[in-house]
Motif scaffolding. Structure first.
Motif, PDB file in Angstrom:
ATOM      1  N   VAL A   1       1.368   6.236  -9.306  1.00  0.00           N
ATOM      2  CA  VAL A   1       0.654   7.466  -9.648  1.00  0.00           C
ATOM      3  C   VAL A   1      -0.349   7.872  -8.568  1.00  0.00           C
ATOM      4  CG1 VAL A   1      -1.208   6.351 -10.948  1.00  0.00           C
ATOM      5  CG2 VAL A   1      -0.496   8.671 -11.545  1.00  0.00           C
ATOM      6  N   ALA A   2      -0.842   6.917  -7.784  1.00  0.00           N
ATOM      7  CA  ALA A   2      -1.771   7.218  -6.684  1.00  0.00           C
ATOM      8  C   ALA A   2      -1.551   6.187  -5.591  1.00  0.00           C
ATOM      9  CB  ALA A   2      -3.218   7.183  -7.167  1.00  0.00           C
ATOM     10  N   ASP A   3      -1.141   6.622  -4.409  1.00  0.00           N
ATOM     11  CA  ASP A   3      -0.761   5.673  -3.360  1.00  0.00           C
ATOM     12  C   ASP A   3      -1.765   5.656  -2.211  1.00  0.00           C
ATOM     13  OD1 ASP A   3      -0.261   7.991  -1.911  1.00  0.00           O
ATOM     14  OD2 ASP A   3       1.927   7.830  -2.072  1.00  0.00           O
ATOM     15  N   GLY A   4      -1.402   4.983  -1.143  1.00  0.00           N
ATOM     16  CA  GLY A   4      -2.295   4.844   0.000  1.00  0.00           C
ATOM     17  C   GLY A   4      -2.609   6.161   0.684  1.00  0.00           C
ATOM     18  N   VAL A   5      -1.659   7.082   0.691  1.00  0.00           N
ATOM     19  CA  VAL A   5      -1.912   8.399   1.280  1.00  0.00           C
ATOM     20  C   VAL A   5      -2.971   9.140   0.461  1.00  0.00           C
ATOM     21  CG1 VAL A   5      -0.905  10.636   1.868  1.00  0.00           C
ATOM     22  CG2 VAL A   5       0.387   8.535   2.299  1.00  0.00           C
ATOM     23  N   ASP A   6      -2.894   9.014  -0.866  1.00  0.00           N
ATOM     24  CA  ASP A   6      -3.926   9.619  -1.720  1.00  0.00           C
ATOM     25  C   ASP A   6      -5.297   9.037  -1.389  1.00  0.00           C
ATOM     26  OD1 ASP A   6      -2.179  11.281  -3.309  1.00  0.00           O
ATOM     27  OD2 ASP A   6      -1.495   9.466  -4.310  1.00  0.00           O
ATOM     28  N   ALA A   7      -5.339   7.738  -1.114  1.00  0.00           N
ATOM     29  CA  ALA A   7      -6.604   7.091  -0.752  1.00  0.00           C
ATOM     30  C   ALA A   7      -7.154   7.673   0.543  1.00  0.00           C
ATOM     31  CB  ALA A   7      -6.409   5.587  -0.619  1.00  0.00           C
ATOM     32  N   ILE A   8      -6.287   7.859   1.534  1.00  0.00           N
ATOM     33  CA  ILE A   8      -6.726   8.412   2.814  1.00  0.00           C
ATOM     34  C   ILE A   8      -7.237   9.840   2.655  1.00  0.00           C
ATOM     35  CG2 ILE A   8      -5.819   9.322   4.994  1.00  0.00           C
ATOM     36  CD1 ILE A   8      -4.383   6.715   5.408  1.00  0.00           C
ATOM     37  N   MET A   9      -6.524  10.658   1.883  1.00  0.00           N
ATOM     38  CA  MET A   9      -6.954  12.042   1.709  1.00  0.00           C
ATOM     39  C   MET A   9      -8.306  12.112   0.996  1.00  0.00           C
ATOM     40  SD  MET A   9      -4.566  13.377   3.353  1.00  0.00           S
ATOM     41  CE  MET A   9      -4.960  15.109   3.214  1.00  0.00           C
ATOM     42  N   ALA A  10      -8.514  11.232   0.024  1.00  0.00           N
ATOM     43  CA  ALA A  10      -9.810  11.199  -0.670  1.00  0.00           C
ATOM     44  C   ALA A  10     -10.911  10.738   0.274  1.00  0.00           C
ATOM     45  CB  ALA A  10      -9.719  10.281  -1.885  1.00  0.00           C
ATOM     46  N   GLN A  11     -10.610   9.734   1.108  1.00  0.00           N
ATOM     47  CA  GLN A  11     -11.620   9.221   2.031  1.00  0.00           C
ATOM     48  C   GLN A  11     -11.986  10.246   3.104  1.00  0.00           C
ATOM     49  OE1 GLN A  11     -10.076   4.683   1.398  1.00  0.00           O
ATOM     50  NE2 GLN A  11     -10.665   5.229   3.477  1.00  0.00           N
ATOM     51  N   ARG A  12     -11.014  11.014   3.559  1.00  0.00           N
ATOM     52  CA  ARG A  12     -11.341  12.080   4.505  1.00  0.00           C
ATOM     53  C   ARG A  12     -12.347  13.048   3.889  1.00  0.00           C
ATOM     54  NH1 ARG A  12      -5.522  14.105   7.038  1.00  0.00           N
ATOM     55  NH2 ARG A  12      -5.119  12.283   8.358  1.00  0.00           N
ATOM     56  N   ALA A  13     -12.121  13.371   2.620  1.00  0.00           N
ATOM     57  CA  ALA A  13     -13.016  14.303   1.940  1.00  0.00           C
ATOM     58  C   ALA A  13     -14.409  13.700   1.745  1.00  0.00           C
ATOM     59  CB  ALA A  13     -12.421  14.723   0.602  1.00  0.00           C
ATOM     60  N   VAL A  14     -14.478  12.391   1.423  1.00  0.00           N
ATOM     61  CA  VAL A  14     -15.774  11.734   1.247  1.00  0.00           C
ATOM     62  C   VAL A  14     -16.549  11.705   2.563  1.00  0.00           C
ATOM     63  CG1 VAL A  14     -16.946   9.596   0.647  1.00  0.00           C
ATOM     64  CG2 VAL A  14     -14.985  10.317  -0.675  1.00  0.00           C
TER      65      VAL A  14
ATOM     66  N   ASP B   1      -8.890  17.623   7.615  1.00  0.00           N
ATOM     67  CA  ASP B   1      -7.494  17.720   8.014  1.00  0.00           C
ATOM     68  C   ASP B   1      -6.606  17.492   6.784  1.00  0.00           C
ATOM     69  OD1 ASP B   1      -4.979  17.585   9.131  1.00  0.00           O
ATOM     70  OD2 ASP B   1      -5.400  15.901  10.471  1.00  0.00           O
ATOM     71  N   PRO B   2      -5.804  18.484   6.386  1.00  0.00           N
ATOM     72  CA  PRO B   2      -4.976  18.325   5.185  1.00  0.00           C
ATOM     73  C   PRO B   2      -3.630  17.651   5.437  1.00  0.00           C
ATOM     74  CG  PRO B   2      -4.722  20.541   6.016  1.00  0.00           C
ATOM     75  CD  PRO B   2      -5.692  19.841   6.956  1.00  0.00           C
ATOM     76  N   HIS B   3      -3.353  17.299   6.683  1.00  0.00           N
ATOM     77  CA  HIS B   3      -2.029  16.780   7.044  1.00  0.00           C
ATOM     78  C   HIS B   3      -2.065  15.270   7.253  1.00  0.00           C
ATOM     79  CE1 HIS B   3      -0.956  20.955   7.445  1.00  0.00           C
ATOM     80  NE2 HIS B   3      -1.874  21.134   8.387  1.00  0.00           N
ATOM     81  N   PHE B   4      -1.049  14.590   6.708  1.00  0.00           N
ATOM     82  CA  PHE B   4      -0.907  13.152   6.930  1.00  0.00           C
ATOM     83  C   PHE B   4       0.553  12.747   6.724  1.00  0.00           C
ATOM     84  CE2 PHE B   4      -0.611   8.737   5.760  1.00  0.00           C
ATOM     85  CZ  PHE B   4      -1.471   8.116   6.657  1.00  0.00           C
ATOM     86  N   THR B   5       1.081  12.029   7.678  1.00  0.00           N
ATOM     87  CA  THR B   5       2.426  11.468   7.515  1.00  0.00           C
ATOM     88  C   THR B   5       2.410  10.025   8.033  1.00  0.00           C
ATOM     89  OG1 THR B   5       3.071  12.377   9.678  1.00  0.00           O
ATOM     90  CG2 THR B   5       3.668  13.655   7.707  1.00  0.00           C
ATOM     91  N   LEU B   6       3.156   9.179   7.366  1.00  0.00           N
ATOM     92  CA  LEU B   6       3.289   7.795   7.831  1.00  0.00           C
ATOM     93  C   LEU B   6       4.264   7.724   8.979  1.00  0.00           C
ATOM     94  CD1 LEU B   6       3.374   5.471   4.695  1.00  0.00           C
ATOM     95  CD2 LEU B   6       1.722   5.470   6.555  1.00  0.00           C
TER      96      LEU B   6
END
Length: 341
Positions: A307-320, A336-341
């Protein structure tokens, strides 16, 4: 992967770890095989005598081939290393948020590659996504009940100011608290955050300045789809644990109010009264904590996305990080709204 029960190791049994421990004991599809904590001594082995293994070193958990999943509920500064080691040991991982407060994003990206390459699940502990009320709002938004979502509002207010030593371990208000709102706002809108403008101050406890923290935050978000978000946070609501969500759209609005011990309201000529919200997060989000972990185990058994993965963690941390910078500079900060592994 077909299995009747999942063998689990719980790493970290502090405030949040104890919460997970109590929930794990009630889950019929779980064998809790390990309790692991740096503070383990002989008294712990008596306290947790119902658990087969009570250990101090998490590597003992990872080295046991029978363990299929670990719960990482340690101090935030240890999350990244334990997740990396667990992925290398081919263990599925549930990790409390945030992933890290000081690990560079490229290092986190490398860890996520190891997770992916080893074919294990990584779920982050953004429990509010699984709250039954918030899920109802989320599903309603996805089903188009309110048309195009335009504004999301979240309110999160703790009932009391935490001890400063605890704050230093788990992170200041943006990292420990606002990160939930940022993730939930992004989740509700189905769009990444592109800008943050935050104001923060010490309106409750000025001594928090000594550890570089704030107790009151108000912020505005902009999303990739052009929509907006409003978040307010406080460390002290004298009436209880105050958490609310609203999503406004082109065809209407969905809103989830506080949860209290009673839905009864009294109306008289003199006034009206209703019960205060529940007093603390473990009560307010009890079902969400159970459901997020059950969802994690289900994703392992059925090999489905978490339901919430590592990419979600990165996007939240960017915002914090942007929240921190905005509070310090007094300016809006791009994300930055873009992220790809």
């Amino acid at each position: 992967m077909a299995m009747d029960k999942i063998n689990v190791g719980l790493i970290g049994v502090g405030r949040q770890g104890t919460n997970h421990y109590n929930n794990l004991l009630s889950m019929p599809n779980v064998n809790l095989e390990y309790i692991c904590d740096l503070k383990v001594d002989e008294s712990w082995k008596k306290k947790f005598q119902n658990i087969p293994h009570v250990v101090k070193d998490y590597h003992e958990v990872l080295n046991d081939p029978s363990i299929q999943a670990v719960m990482v509920v340690t101090s935030t500064d240890s999350h990244a290393q334990i997740v990396l080691d667990a992925a290398k040991a081919h263990k599925n991982i549930f990790c409390e948020k945030p992933f890290s407060m000081n690990t560079p994003e490229d290092k986190i990206r490398d860890i996520l590659h190891v997770v992916k390459d080893n074919g294990v699940k990584l779920q982050m502990g953004f429990n509010r996504r699984m709250d039954p009320q918030f899920q109802e709002v989320y599903q309603g938004v996805r089903a188009g009940q309110i048309g195009d979502p335009q504004i999301v509002k979240t309110t999160s207010r703790d009932p009391f100011v935490l001890d400063k030593e605890l704050i230093k371990r788990i992170g200041g208000l943006p990292w420990d608290f606002t990160i939930h709102d940022l993730d939930l706002a992004r989740y509700m809108m189905g769009s990444n955050i592109t800008e943050v403008y935050a104001k923060g101050g010490t309106l409750i406890d000025p001594t928090l300045k000594e550890i570089g923290d704030v107790d009151t935050i108000a912020l505005v978000l902009e999303f990739e789809n052009g929509a907006f978000g409003l978040i307010d946070n406080s460390r002290q609501a004298v009436y209880g644990y105050d958490n609310r969500v609203e999503v406004f759209g082109s065809k209407g609005m969905l809103k989830a109010e506080n949860v209290s011990g009673s839905t009864v309201e009294l109306y008289t000529k003199e006034n009206e009264t209703q019960k205060n919200p529940l007093p603390i997060f473990t009560q307010r989000y009890h079902q969400a904590y159970v459901d997020e972990v059950n969802s994690f185990f289900k994703s392992i058994i059925e090999n489905k996305p978490v339901v919430a993965d590592g990419v979600d963690a990165i996007m939240a941390q960017r915002a914090v990080i942007a929240v921190d910078e905005s509070i310090k500079t007094g300016k809006p900060i791009k994300v930055d709204p873009h992220f790809t592994l």
